[in-house]
Design an enzyme around this catalytic site. Structure first.
Site, PDB file in Angstrom:
ATOM      1  CG  HIS A 143      23.750   4.297  29.043  1.00 13.00           C
ATOM      2  ND1 HIS A 143      24.497   5.040  27.978  1.00 13.00           N
ATOM      3  CD2 HIS A 143      23.814   5.649  29.900  1.00 13.00           C
ATOM      4  CE1 HIS A 143      25.091   6.023  27.947  1.00 13.00           C
ATOM      5  NE2 HIS A 143      24.520   6.632  29.239  1.00 13.00           N
ATOM      6  CD  GLU A 155      24.787   3.076  24.240  1.00 11.43           C
ATOM      7  OE1 GLU A 155      25.807   2.731  23.524  1.00 11.43           O
ATOM      8  OE2 GLU A 155      25.267   3.819  25.332  1.00 11.43           O
TER       9      GLU A 155
HETATM   10  N1  LIG Z   1      22.623  12.647  33.934  1.00  6.35           N
HETATM   11  C1  LIG Z   1      22.671  11.964  32.851  1.00  6.35           C
HETATM   12  O1  LIG Z   1      22.605  12.597  32.093  1.00  6.35           O
HETATM   13  C2  LIG Z   1      23.035  10.630  32.862  1.00  6.35           C
HETATM   14  C3  LIG Z   1      22.769   9.748  31.757  1.00  6.35           C
HETATM   15  C4  LIG Z   1      22.995   8.609  31.467  1.00  6.35           C
HETATM   16  C5  LIG Z   1      23.489   7.893  32.610  1.00  6.35           C
HETATM   17  N2  LIG Z   1      23.856   8.507  33.977  1.00  6.35           N
HETATM   18  C6  LIG Z   1      24.297   7.812  34.905  1.00  6.35           C
HETATM   19  O2  LIG Z   1      23.186   7.509  35.891  1.00  6.35           O
HETATM   20  C7  LIG Z   1      23.618   7.398  37.098  1.00  6.35           C
HETATM   21  C8  LIG Z   1      23.282   8.525  38.050  1.00  6.35           C
HETATM   22  O3  LIG Z   1      23.374   9.809  37.501  1.00  6.35           O
HETATM   23  P1  LIG Z   1      22.409  11.050  38.071  1.00  6.35           P
HETATM   24  O4  LIG Z   1      22.823  12.110  36.916  1.00  6.35           O
HETATM   25  O5  LIG Z   1      20.981  10.515  38.182  1.00  6.35           O
HETATM   26  O6  LIG Z   1      23.402  11.323  39.362  1.00  6.35           O
HETATM   27  P2  LIG Z   1      22.504  12.445  40.479  1.00  6.35           P
HETATM   28  O7  LIG Z   1      23.544  12.745  41.273  1.00  6.35           O
HETATM   29  O8  LIG Z   1      21.361  13.114  39.894  1.00  6.35           O
HETATM   30  O9  LIG Z   1      21.536  11.160  41.353  1.00  6.35           O
HETATM   31  C9  LIG Z   1      22.446  10.219  42.138  1.00  6.35           C
HETATM   32  C10 LIG Z   1      21.327   9.864  43.437  1.00  6.35           C
HETATM   33  O10 LIG Z   1      21.817   8.782  44.035  1.00  6.35           O
HETATM   34  C11 LIG Z   1      21.856   9.069  45.622  1.00  6.35           C
HETATM   35  N3  LIG Z   1      22.752   7.922  46.154  1.00  6.35           N
HETATM   36  C12 LIG Z   1      23.741   8.244  46.559  1.00  6.35           C
HETATM   37  N4  LIG Z   1      24.369   7.046  47.315  1.00  6.35           N
HETATM   38  C13 LIG Z   1      23.203   6.089  47.178  1.00  6.35           C
HETATM   39  C14 LIG Z   1      23.099   4.904  47.822  1.00  6.35           C
HETATM   40  N5  LIG Z   1      23.958   4.088  48.343  1.00  6.35           N
HETATM   41  N6  LIG Z   1      21.785   4.257  47.578  1.00  6.35           N
HETATM   42  C15 LIG Z   1      20.854   5.005  46.858  1.00  6.35           C
HETATM   43  N7  LIG Z   1      21.044   6.234  46.346  1.00  6.35           N
HETATM   44  C16 LIG Z   1      22.273   6.904  46.614  1.00  6.35           C
HETATM   45  C17 LIG Z   1      22.182  10.307  45.566  1.00  6.35           C
HETATM   46  O11 LIG Z   1      21.586  11.032  46.844  1.00  6.35           O
HETATM   47  C18 LIG Z   1      21.341  11.202  44.475  1.00  6.35           C
HETATM   48  O12 LIG Z   1      20.030  11.482  44.961  1.00  6.35           O
HETATM   49  C19 LIG Z   1      25.401   7.803  37.155  1.00  6.35           C
HETATM   50  O13 LIG Z   1      25.772   6.438  37.035  1.00  6.35           O
HETATM   51  C20 LIG Z   1      25.556   8.275  35.793  1.00  6.35           C
HETATM   52  O14 LIG Z   1      26.615   8.144  35.028  1.00  6.35           O
HETATM   53  C21 LIG Z   1      23.848   9.802  33.851  1.00  6.35           C
END
Ligand SMILES: NC(=O)c1ccc[n+]([C@@H]2O[C@H](COP(=O)([O-])OP(=O)(O)OC[C@H]3O[C@@H](n4cnc5c(N)ncnc54)[C@H](O)[C@@H]3O)[C@@H](O)[C@H]2O)c1
Length: 290
Positions: A143, A155
């Site tokens: 994480h 994490e």
């Molecule tokens: N944004 C934050 O602050 C944060 C912090 C820690 C963890 N997270 C976690 O990280 C993960 C991603 O979050 P994010 O904010 O980067 O989301 P985001 O929406 O910015 O990015 C997700 C990306 O994944 C792509 N995607 C969708 N389906 C896919 C597939 N089958 N194969 C490959 N790529 C695919 C999308 O096109 C998009 O570009 C989530 O699980 C979220 O909970 C987010």
């Protein structure tokens, strides 16, 4: 597998987190396969990594001459088959259990048996995700915090099935990336969101009940508790929809415990589209949008 056996890292998803994760691995010298479903997402990710590298050059964190080499280490791909030779994988696709299960199962089928699979989920059970693969002992939660190139914490979450070798290797890898890993056992919200989200939720209750304005609540926490950002300012930055989703995960994960009841003001703000910074308005107003 040992730390020195890791040469190629695949990052699944090139959004906010995936692009940051690709950035830190490439900066550390790893070959990175960055996978998304459409070329335009990959173009956007590489553009944002380039801008973030420029910022690091300005701060003297990396040399200007390093930028093209770092970017050249990232191979953008749309097909999943390209990840087959990766030694280590970080999944960062959107926070949907069905999607993550499908992506992880596909990666599991393609990868060599010794490769390690990790997920950057913020709230889904690592134990549940590990069970979607045939390598649950080589499955770990990783994480990262946003923005990934800047925030030192990772994490590292141990699922019920995670083996010591994969867990220890993930901890070592975080240190090699210049991060500080903290070992956490799988539990709803891990430590970060289990502590942070109820704080944000309680701050929202203070505003809803008229105890103080958002500015006052944030000032109390900044000046009185030495928090660099107030909880409501931080909630706007994270996205109020994301905060609400995580409160719901906590409430469900702890059997409906009332202490995790999402604040009705938060629910109302999300319902009317006041999602924080990304929508122009949350507890604060951004870019002149009313
Ligand atoms: N944004 C934050 O602050 C944060 C912090 C820690 C963890 N997270 C976690 O990280 C993960 C991603 O979050 P994010 O904010 O980067 O989301 P985001 O929406 O910015 O990015 C997700 C990306 O994944 C792509 N995607 C969708 N389906 C896919 C597939 N089958 N194969 C490959 N790529 C695919 C999308 O096109 C998009 O570009 C989530 O699980 C979220 O909970 C987010």
């Amino acid at each position: 597998m040992q730390l020195d056996d890791i040469h190629t890292v695949a990052v699944l998803g090139s959004g906010t987190m995936g692009s940051g994760i690709a950035h830190v691995f490439a900066r550390c010298g790893y070959a990175v396969i960055l996978r998304d479903i459409d070329k335009r997402f990959l173009d956007r990710a590489l553009d944002s990594i380039g801008k973030n590298l420029d910022r690091e050059i300005k701060k003297g964190k990396i040399a200007e001459a390093d930028k093209p080499n770092i970017l050249a280490r990232i191979e953008p791909v749309t097909g999943m088959a390209a990840i087959a030779h990766a030694d280590f994988v970080v999944e960062a696709v959107p926070e949907r259990l069905d999607l993550k299960r499908e992506v992880l199962a596909e990666a599991d089928r393609l990868l060599r048996p010794e490769a390690i699979l990790t997920s950057n989920t913020s709230s889904i059970s690592i134990t549940t995700l590990a069970a979607a693969t045939k390598r649950p002992d080589r499955f770990v939660g990783m994480h990262f915090m946003n923005p990934v190139p800047v925030m030192p914490l990772v994490e590292v979450i141990r699922a019920k099935q995670t083996g010591d070798a994969a867990f220890d290797l993930t901890m070592q890898l975080c240190r090699k990336l210049g991060k500080t890993p903290v070992a956490v056992n799988d539990s709803p919200g891990f430590v970060s969101n289990r502590v942070l989200m109820p704080l944000i939720n309680e701050a929202a209750y203070c505003v809803m009940e008229g105890v103080a304005t958002a500015e006052s609540v944030d000032t109390v926490m900044k000046l009185g508790m030495n928090h660099p950002m107030g909880p409501l300012e931080l909630a706007d930055f994270i996205g109020l929809d994301v905060c609400l989703d995580i409160m719901e995960v906590l409430q469900k994960g702890f059997g409906g415990d009332a202490k995790y009841r999402p604040c009705p003001l938060l629910q109302e703000m999300v319902a009317v589209g006041r999602l924080g910074k990304k929508s122009g308005r949350g507890f604060y107003v951004y870019d002149g949008v009313k």
